[in-house]
Design a protein around this motif. Structure first.
Motif, PDB file in Angstrom:
ATOM      1  N   LEU A 195       0.924  -1.091  -0.023  1.00  0.00           N
ATOM      2  CA  LEU A 195       0.086  -0.129   0.212  1.00  0.00           C
ATOM      3  C   LEU A 195       0.946   1.158  -0.072  1.00  0.00           C
ATOM      4  N   ARG A 196       1.898   1.180   0.643  1.00  0.00           N
ATOM      5  CA  ARG A 196       3.065   2.300   0.810  1.00  0.00           C
ATOM      6  C   ARG A 196       3.633   2.647  -0.749  1.00  0.00           C
ATOM      7  N   LEU A 255       3.740   5.881  -5.537  1.00  0.00           N
ATOM      8  CA  LEU A 255       3.491   5.906  -7.019  1.00  0.00           C
ATOM      9  C   LEU A 255       2.528   6.972  -7.151  1.00  0.00           C
ATOM     10  N   LEU A 256       1.661   7.029  -6.642  1.00  0.00           N
ATOM     11  CA  LEU A 256       0.335   7.979  -6.942  1.00  0.00           C
ATOM     12  C   LEU A 256       0.810   9.435  -6.798  1.00  0.00           C
ATOM     13  N   ILE A 257       1.746   9.598  -5.555  1.00  0.00           N
ATOM     14  CA  ILE A 257       2.284  10.934  -5.372  1.00  0.00           C
ATOM     15  C   ILE A 257       3.229  11.268  -6.689  1.00  0.00           C
ATOM     16  N   LEU A 258       4.006  10.169  -6.952  1.00  0.00           N
ATOM     17  CA  LEU A 258       5.004  10.517  -7.975  1.00  0.00           C
ATOM     18  C   LEU A 258       4.203  11.001  -9.330  1.00  0.00           C
ATOM     19  N   THR A 290       2.856  14.896 -13.346  1.00  0.00           N
ATOM     20  CA  THR A 290       1.877  15.478 -14.283  1.00  0.00           C
ATOM     21  C   THR A 290       1.933  17.029 -13.967  1.00  0.00           C
ATOM     22  N   LEU A 291       1.954  17.298 -12.586  1.00  0.00           N
ATOM     23  CA  LEU A 291       2.038  18.835 -12.511  1.00  0.00           C
ATOM     24  C   LEU A 291       3.214  19.278 -12.910  1.00  0.00           C
ATOM     25  N   GLY A 292       4.611  18.855 -12.950  1.00  0.00           N
ATOM     26  CA  GLY A 292       5.504  19.495 -13.556  1.00  0.00           C
ATOM     27  C   GLY A 292       5.645  19.536 -15.139  1.00  0.00           C
TER      28      GLY A 292
END
Length: 42
Positions: free
Chosen positions: A2-3, A8-11, A16-18
């Motif tokens: 889960l971690r 992975l989701l945060i990256l 995407t924002l970058g």
């Protein structure tokens, strides 16, 4: 596990924002239409 998915989701979100910010910086600035530069060639 889960971690790993959370990282992975945060990256993914940061990537995407970058990419969005990078493409936003690459866009040329559009000047207003009524702003014209007159050149006197005389």
């Amino acid at each position: 596990m889960l971690r790993f998915l959370k990282y992975l989701l945060i990256l993914l979100i940061l990537g995407t924002l970058g990419l969005w910010g990078y493409s936003y910086l690459l866009e040329p600035e559009t000047a207003p239409i009524n702003e014209t530069i007159q050149i006197d060639a005389g």
